[in-house]
Design a protein around this motif. Structure first.
Motif, PDB file in Angstrom:
ATOM      1  N   LEU A 152      37.775  42.315  36.917  1.00 47.45           N
ATOM      2  CA  LEU A 152      36.861  43.457  36.800  1.00 47.45           C
ATOM      3  C   LEU A 152      37.276  44.572  37.973  1.00 47.45           C
ATOM      4  CD1 LEU A 152      33.455  42.093  35.961  1.00 47.45           C
ATOM      5  CD2 LEU A 152      34.893  43.477  34.530  1.00 47.45           C
ATOM      6  N   ALA A 156      30.543  39.436  31.135  1.00 45.89           N
ATOM      7  CA  ALA A 156      29.837  39.661  32.408  1.00 45.89           C
ATOM      8  C   ALA A 156      28.533  39.853  32.448  1.00 45.89           C
ATOM      9  CB  ALA A 156      30.685  40.657  33.282  1.00 45.89           C
ATOM     10  N   GLN A 164      35.872  34.038  40.952  1.00 42.54           N
ATOM     11  CA  GLN A 164      37.247  34.918  41.054  1.00 42.54           C
ATOM     12  C   GLN A 164      37.941  35.041  40.017  1.00 42.54           C
ATOM     13  OE1 GLN A 164      40.734  34.974  41.220  1.00 42.54           O
ATOM     14  NE2 GLN A 164      40.800  37.082  41.811  1.00 42.54           N
ATOM     15  N   PHE A 222      35.609  37.256  37.407  1.00 37.24           N
ATOM     16  CA  PHE A 222      35.092  38.597  37.798  1.00 37.24           C
ATOM     17  C   PHE A 222      36.193  39.239  38.589  1.00 37.24           C
ATOM     18  CE2 PHE A 222      31.146  37.115  36.425  1.00 37.24           C
ATOM     19  CZ  PHE A 222      30.347  38.199  36.273  1.00 37.24           C
ATOM     20  N   SER A 237      28.265  42.435  41.669  1.00 40.20           N
ATOM     21  CA  SER A 237      27.637  41.180  40.870  1.00 40.20           C
ATOM     22  C   SER A 237      27.693  39.955  41.776  1.00 40.20           C
ATOM     23  CB  SER A 237      28.794  41.205  39.645  1.00 40.20           C
ATOM     24  OG  SER A 237      28.750  42.293  38.816  1.00 40.20           O
ATOM     25  N   ALA A 263      32.890  43.744  40.443  1.00 39.16           N
ATOM     26  CA  ALA A 263      33.022  42.620  40.641  1.00 39.16           C
ATOM     27  C   ALA A 263      32.015  42.300  41.808  1.00 39.16           C
ATOM     28  CB  ALA A 263      34.358  42.217  40.837  1.00 39.16           C
ATOM     29  N   TYR A 264      32.176  43.076  43.150  1.00 42.01           N
ATOM     30  CA  TYR A 264      31.559  42.794  44.284  1.00 42.01           C
ATOM     31  C   TYR A 264      29.981  42.810  43.937  1.00 42.01           C
ATOM     32  CZ  TYR A 264      36.290  42.205  46.346  1.00 42.01           C
ATOM     33  OH  TYR A 264      37.546  41.846  46.664  1.00 42.01           O
TER      34      TYR A 264
END
Length: 243
Positions: free
Chosen positions: A114, A145, A108, A111, A122, A119-120
């Protein structure tokens, strides 16, 4: 000036996307590919022996993407699916996969900078080996990332395709010990501990987790030893704190 543009100081950067980290990310997870392929090969053979169709196997590989939890679920697969047996399978899978929630939470600070729509999705690529590689990269100041996502995509497709030859060669793999396939999972997870080694004191929770898991496995039927060992290791690590 740094010659590795995909690395930037950890404390001063937010996550960003730049394609120059894709190849380093793939290179970082390359040592995990043989174990992933052997893992998938064994799983495909197991599914064939349980009379799954190849299409069903590939759908499970694509949407569950849980590794060990898939083995456990297929081993526990009932002859007849009912509401209760489906709930049991869901609980078992959740129990084994709960570690991915903790791994995602540890990413967290990286990422989380982002947008959620980046983010999710990923986090769907989180695996044991991919997470270890990403955390080492982050500890050395990485913020790109693509390092995590690029390697994660390669692992995903390696896993997705690896079950096909295992499924087709299931008759030759009826005895896992013949080819050492039964050693794939313990060897894979044991190898993962090597880059995570940070001294004997930090390894104490590993020992506690292992002892508790073995003890619970001996006392209680089913897969409660997995979550018991994980909880014991996590609590002991929290009590010990940092050096």
């Amino acid at each position: 000036m740094s010659h590795a543009p995909h690395l930037q100081p950890h404390h001063a950067t937010r996550a960003y996307w730049a394609r120059d980290a894709i190849i380093p990310g793939i290179y970082a997870i390359a040592p995990m590919l043989p174990g992933t392929l052997a893992f998938g090969l064994a799983f495909g053979a197991q599914c064939a022996q349980k009379q799954f169709s190849l299409a069903e196997v590939e759908v499970m590989m694509a949407i569950v993407y849980g590794g060990l939890s898939q083995f456990v679920a297929v081993q526990s697969w009932p002859d007849v699916l009912t509401a209760s047996t489906i709930a049991t399978l869901a609980l078992v899978t959740t129990t084994v996969n709960i570690r991915f929630a903790l791994m995602s939470a540890s990413l967290q600070p990286w990422f989380g900078t982002l947008p959620p729509w980046q983010a999710y999705p990923s986090m769907l690529l989180v695996t044991d080996g991919g997470w270890l590689a990403a955390m080492r990269y982050r500890e050395h100041g990485g913020a790109n990332a693509w390092f995590f996502v690029g390697g994660g995509i390669v692992l995903y497709f390696a896993w997705l395709l690896s079950s096909i030859p295992g499924y087709l060669l299931a008759e030759q793999l009826t005895d896992p010990k013949k080819y050492g396939v039964d050693l794939v999972m313990p060897a894979f997870y044991a190898a993962m501990l090597v880059p995570a080694w940070k001294g004997a004191r930090r390894a104490i929770p590993w020992g506690i987790a292992g002892i508790v898991a073995l003890f619970v496995h001996w006392l209680v039927p089913g897969y409660w030893f997995i979550i018991s060992g994980a909880v014991a290791g996590s609590v002991s690590a929290g009590v010990m704190g940092d050096d």
